[in-house]
Design a protein around this motif. Structure first.
Motif, PDB file in Angstrom:
ATOM      1  N   TYR A  28      -6.461  -5.578   1.281  1.00  0.00           N
ATOM      2  CA  TYR A  28      -5.105  -5.043   1.409  1.00  0.00           C
ATOM      3  C   TYR A  28      -4.290  -4.974   0.128  1.00  0.00           C
ATOM      4  O   TYR A  28      -3.218  -4.362   0.132  1.00  0.00           O
ATOM      5  CB  TYR A  28      -4.342  -5.834   2.490  1.00  0.00           C
ATOM      6  CG  TYR A  28      -4.955  -5.602   3.842  1.00  0.00           C
ATOM      7  CD1 TYR A  28      -4.837  -4.364   4.456  1.00  0.00           C
ATOM      8  CD2 TYR A  28      -5.712  -6.580   4.474  1.00  0.00           C
ATOM      9  CE1 TYR A  28      -5.436  -4.108   5.680  1.00  0.00           C
ATOM     10  CE2 TYR A  28      -6.315  -6.330   5.697  1.00  0.00           C
ATOM     11  CZ  TYR A  28      -6.169  -5.094   6.297  1.00  0.00           C
ATOM     12  OH  TYR A  28      -6.770  -4.846   7.499  1.00  0.00           O
ATOM     13  N   ASP A  29      -4.742  -5.549  -0.969  1.00  0.00           N
ATOM     14  CA  ASP A  29      -3.962  -5.414  -2.202  1.00  0.00           C
ATOM     15  C   ASP A  29      -3.763  -3.958  -2.618  1.00  0.00           C
ATOM     16  O   ASP A  29      -2.660  -3.601  -3.078  1.00  0.00           O
ATOM     17  CB  ASP A  29      -4.610  -6.198  -3.349  1.00  0.00           C
ATOM     18  CG  ASP A  29      -4.196  -7.658  -3.354  1.00  0.00           C
ATOM     19  OD1 ASP A  29      -3.591  -8.116  -2.365  1.00  0.00           O
ATOM     20  OD2 ASP A  29      -4.494  -8.361  -4.349  1.00  0.00           O
ATOM     21  N   PRO A  30      -4.774  -3.086  -2.494  1.00  0.00           N
ATOM     22  CA  PRO A  30      -4.523  -1.692  -2.906  1.00  0.00           C
ATOM     23  C   PRO A  30      -3.356  -1.045  -2.167  1.00  0.00           C
ATOM     24  O   PRO A  30      -2.532  -0.349  -2.773  1.00  0.00           O
ATOM     25  CB  PRO A  30      -5.854  -1.001  -2.608  1.00  0.00           C
ATOM     26  CG  PRO A  30      -6.877  -2.089  -2.737  1.00  0.00           C
ATOM     27  CD  PRO A  30      -6.200  -3.301  -2.162  1.00  0.00           C
ATOM     28  N   LEU A  31      -3.271  -1.259  -0.854  1.00  0.00           N
ATOM     29  CA  LEU A  31      -2.158  -0.710  -0.084  1.00  0.00           C
ATOM     30  C   LEU A  31      -0.842  -1.340  -0.506  1.00  0.00           C
ATOM     31  O   LEU A  31       0.152  -0.647  -0.763  1.00  0.00           O
ATOM     32  CB  LEU A  31      -2.392  -0.951   1.410  1.00  0.00           C
ATOM     33  CG  LEU A  31      -1.202  -0.660   2.332  1.00  0.00           C
ATOM     34  CD1 LEU A  31      -0.844   0.815   2.326  1.00  0.00           C
ATOM     35  CD2 LEU A  31      -1.484  -1.148   3.752  1.00  0.00           C
ATOM     36  N   THR A  32      -0.810  -2.668  -0.576  1.00  0.00           N
ATOM     37  CA  THR A  32       0.434  -3.368  -0.881  1.00  0.00           C
ATOM     38  C   THR A  32       0.971  -2.982  -2.255  1.00  0.00           C
ATOM     39  O   THR A  32       2.162  -2.688  -2.411  1.00  0.00           O
ATOM     40  CB  THR A  32       0.212  -4.891  -0.806  1.00  0.00           C
ATOM     41  OG1 THR A  32      -0.160  -5.248   0.528  1.00  0.00           O
ATOM     42  CG2 THR A  32       1.475  -5.651  -1.177  1.00  0.00           C
ATOM     43  N   THR A  33       0.099  -2.951  -3.259  1.00  0.00           N
ATOM     44  CA  THR A  33       0.579  -2.670  -4.612  1.00  0.00           C
ATOM     45  C   THR A  33       0.944  -1.198  -4.797  1.00  0.00           C
ATOM     46  O   THR A  33       1.880  -0.888  -5.546  1.00  0.00           O
ATOM     47  CB  THR A  33      -0.447  -3.111  -5.657  1.00  0.00           C
ATOM     48  OG1 THR A  33      -1.700  -2.464  -5.424  1.00  0.00           O
ATOM     49  CG2 THR A  33      -0.650  -4.621  -5.622  1.00  0.00           C
ATOM     50  N   GLU A  34       0.252  -0.296  -4.119  1.00  0.00           N
ATOM     51  CA  GLU A  34       0.634   1.119  -4.202  1.00  0.00           C
ATOM     52  C   GLU A  34       2.034   1.328  -3.649  1.00  0.00           C
ATOM     53  O   GLU A  34       2.844   2.078  -4.218  1.00  0.00           O
ATOM     54  CB  GLU A  34      -0.373   1.984  -3.453  1.00  0.00           C
ATOM     55  CG  GLU A  34      -0.046   3.469  -3.508  1.00  0.00           C
ATOM     56  CD  GLU A  34      -1.071   4.336  -2.778  1.00  0.00           C
ATOM     57  OE1 GLU A  34      -0.872   5.567  -2.761  1.00  0.00           O
ATOM     58  OE2 GLU A  34      -2.043   3.788  -2.225  1.00  0.00           O
ATOM     59  N   ARG A  35       2.323   0.663  -2.546  1.00  0.00           N
ATOM     60  CA  ARG A  35       3.661   0.783  -1.965  1.00  0.00           C
ATOM     61  C   ARG A  35       4.716   0.141  -2.867  1.00  0.00           C
ATOM     62  O   ARG A  35       5.811   0.681  -3.048  1.00  0.00           O
ATOM     63  CB  ARG A  35       3.680   0.141  -0.585  1.00  0.00           C
ATOM     64  CG  ARG A  35       2.929   0.929   0.461  1.00  0.00           C
ATOM     65  CD  ARG A  35       3.731   2.126   0.917  1.00  0.00           C
ATOM     66  NE  ARG A  35       4.726   1.742   1.914  1.00  0.00           N
ATOM     67  CZ  ARG A  35       5.677   2.546   2.368  1.00  0.00           C
ATOM     68  NH1 ARG A  35       5.806   3.761   1.889  1.00  0.00           N
ATOM     69  NH2 ARG A  35       6.524   2.132   3.288  1.00  0.00           N
ATOM     70  N   LEU A  36       4.404  -1.017  -3.426  1.00  0.00           N
ATOM     71  CA  LEU A  36       5.352  -1.664  -4.330  1.00  0.00           C
ATOM     72  C   LEU A  36       5.655  -0.790  -5.536  1.00  0.00           C
ATOM     73  O   LEU A  36       6.801  -0.694  -5.983  1.00  0.00           O
ATOM     74  CB  LEU A  36       4.811  -3.022  -4.774  1.00  0.00           C
ATOM     75  CG  LEU A  36       4.770  -4.113  -3.699  1.00  0.00           C
ATOM     76  CD1 LEU A  36       4.011  -5.327  -4.214  1.00  0.00           C
ATOM     77  CD2 LEU A  36       6.177  -4.512  -3.267  1.00  0.00           C
ATOM     78  N   ALA A  37       4.614  -0.147  -6.065  1.00  0.00           N
ATOM     79  CA  ALA A  37       4.817   0.722  -7.227  1.00  0.00           C
ATOM     80  C   ALA A  37       5.796   1.844  -6.911  1.00  0.00           C
ATOM     81  O   ALA A  37       6.562   2.281  -7.780  1.00  0.00           O
ATOM     82  CB  ALA A  37       3.484   1.289  -7.690  1.00  0.00           C
ATOM     83  N   ALA A  38       5.812   2.300  -5.653  1.00  0.00           N
ATOM     84  CA  ALA A  38       6.688   3.402  -5.270  1.00  0.00           C
ATOM     85  C   ALA A  38       8.166   3.025  -5.325  1.00  0.00           C
ATOM     86  O   ALA A  38       9.026   3.905  -5.355  1.00  0.00           O
ATOM     87  CB  ALA A  38       6.330   3.892  -3.868  1.00  0.00           C
ATOM     88  N   THR A  39       8.491   1.722  -5.345  1.00  0.00           N
ATOM     89  CA  THR A  39       9.894   1.308  -5.469  1.00  0.00           C
ATOM     90  C   THR A  39      10.396   1.510  -6.899  1.00  0.00           C
ATOM     91  O   THR A  39      11.616   1.450  -7.133  1.00  0.00           O
ATOM     92  CB  THR A  39      10.069  -0.183  -5.116  1.00  0.00           C
ATOM     93  OG1 THR A  39       9.408  -0.999  -6.098  1.00  0.00           O
ATOM     94  CG2 THR A  39       9.530  -0.476  -3.728  1.00  0.00           C
ATOM     95  N   GLY A  40       9.488   1.714  -7.846  1.00  0.00           N
ATOM     96  CA  GLY A  40       9.871   1.816  -9.249  1.00  0.00           C
ATOM     97  C   GLY A  40       9.904   0.486  -9.963  1.00  0.00           C
ATOM     98  O   GLY A  40      10.382   0.412 -11.103  1.00  0.00           O
ATOM     99  N   VAL A  41       9.395  -0.580  -9.341  1.00  0.00           N
ATOM    100  CA  VAL A  41       9.439  -1.899  -9.961  1.00  0.00           C
ATOM    101  C   VAL A  41       8.884  -1.839 -11.380  1.00  0.00           C
ATOM    102  O   VAL A  41       7.836  -1.243 -11.634  1.00  0.00           O
ATOM    103  CB  VAL A  41       8.677  -2.935  -9.111  1.00  0.00           C
ATOM    104  CG1 VAL A  41       7.221  -2.560  -8.885  1.00  0.00           C
ATOM    105  CG2 VAL A  41       8.779  -4.329  -9.723  1.00  0.00           C
TER     106      VAL A  41
END
Length: 269
Positions: A31-44
């Protein structure tokens, strides 16, 4: 083999269980690929101040620490910390999210993966996380809905029945400990009710087959949750047998649905 009893009223995946390291490795692989892709979308990025609740093995927190740089920070918390490799932009703390305070209006981004659905106090915890966000900050909650995990192909009908019994036993164990295994489908509504805006739920599922990361996680549960699964009606023979079902090259199933849900705290007017 070491088995550790799950304590009623607690998180079923105890970080002090000798199998917890494998639990964290399996979760990261699946699940890291899903979680980190979504986090990246916040612009962090540089200078952000982030919190991960229930950091487990720390893989997501370390990914965030790489993004925020030396001017940012990541606080990785868990009710029982494990040995997490250090990172210069990351600190760790033992923290019970159901009881311990958080600073208010403090974090640009908070992430909690597969935590709140285990907690009977999930609504109060969600409200606490919203208060801890800065105005304009992002909350991401990733949770399962295990009511959907169908068998697609099995060696025979008995194998399918046994696998379904295993899944039902895990759900029952979670409910007995105060969890809601189908809460993933409720997250978006709960986040909106807590006052967040721009709420965006992303559902996804993936195949389970021999050698896949998701089936590796299910196999691991037959070890990590051994005593708990026995307490809700499975036998040792059945747990050994269901491992062989999941290792069979012909076995195919769908994962449960995981909902990755983001919402933003509204800016002060």
């Amino acid at each position: 083999m070491t088995h550790v009893q799950t304590a009623p009223g607690g998180y079923v995946f105890d970080n002090h269980n000798p199998h917890s390291g494998e639990q964290h490795r399996c979760l990261a692989a699946a699940y890291d690929p899903l979680t980190t892709e979504r986090l990246a979308a916040t612009g962090v990025g540089e200078g952000w101040h982030c919190l991960e609740v229930g950091c487990g093995g720390g893989s997501v927190a370390r990914w965030l620490a790489d993004r925020v740089g030396p001017t940012g920070s990541v606080l990785a918390t868990d009710v029982k910390l494990t040995d997490i490799p250090a990172h210069p932009n990351m600190s760790t703390a033992e923290h019970d999210i159901t009881a311990d305070p958080l600073p208010e209006d403090h974090f640009d981004l908070i992430v909690a993966r597969l935590v709140l659905q285990h907690l009977a106090e999930r609504d109060a915890v969600l409200a606490k996380l919203v208060r801890a966000l800065k105005p304009g900050g992002w909350l991401q909650i990733d949770e399962f809905d295990t009511s959907y995990e169908p068998v697609l192909l099995a060696p025979d009908d008995e194998s399918a029945r046994l696998y379904e019994k295993f899944l039902a036993a895990k759900s029952e164990l979670m409910r007995r400990n105060g969890g809601d295994p189908s809460w993933g489908r409720q997250v978006a509504r709960a986040m909106r009710a807590a006052g967040l805006v721009d709420v965006d739920p992303l559902p996804s599922a993936r195949p389970r087959h021999a050698g896949s990361p998701d089936i590796g996680l299910q196999l691991h549960h037959t070890y990590h949750l051994w005593d708990g699964l026995l307490s809700v009606g499975m036998t040792g023979e059945e747990l050994h047998a269901v491992r062989e079902v999941m290792r069979d090259p012909s076995f195919r199933a769908s994962s449960s649905v995981i909902y990755s849900v983001q919402g933003r705290k509204e800016q002060h007017r």
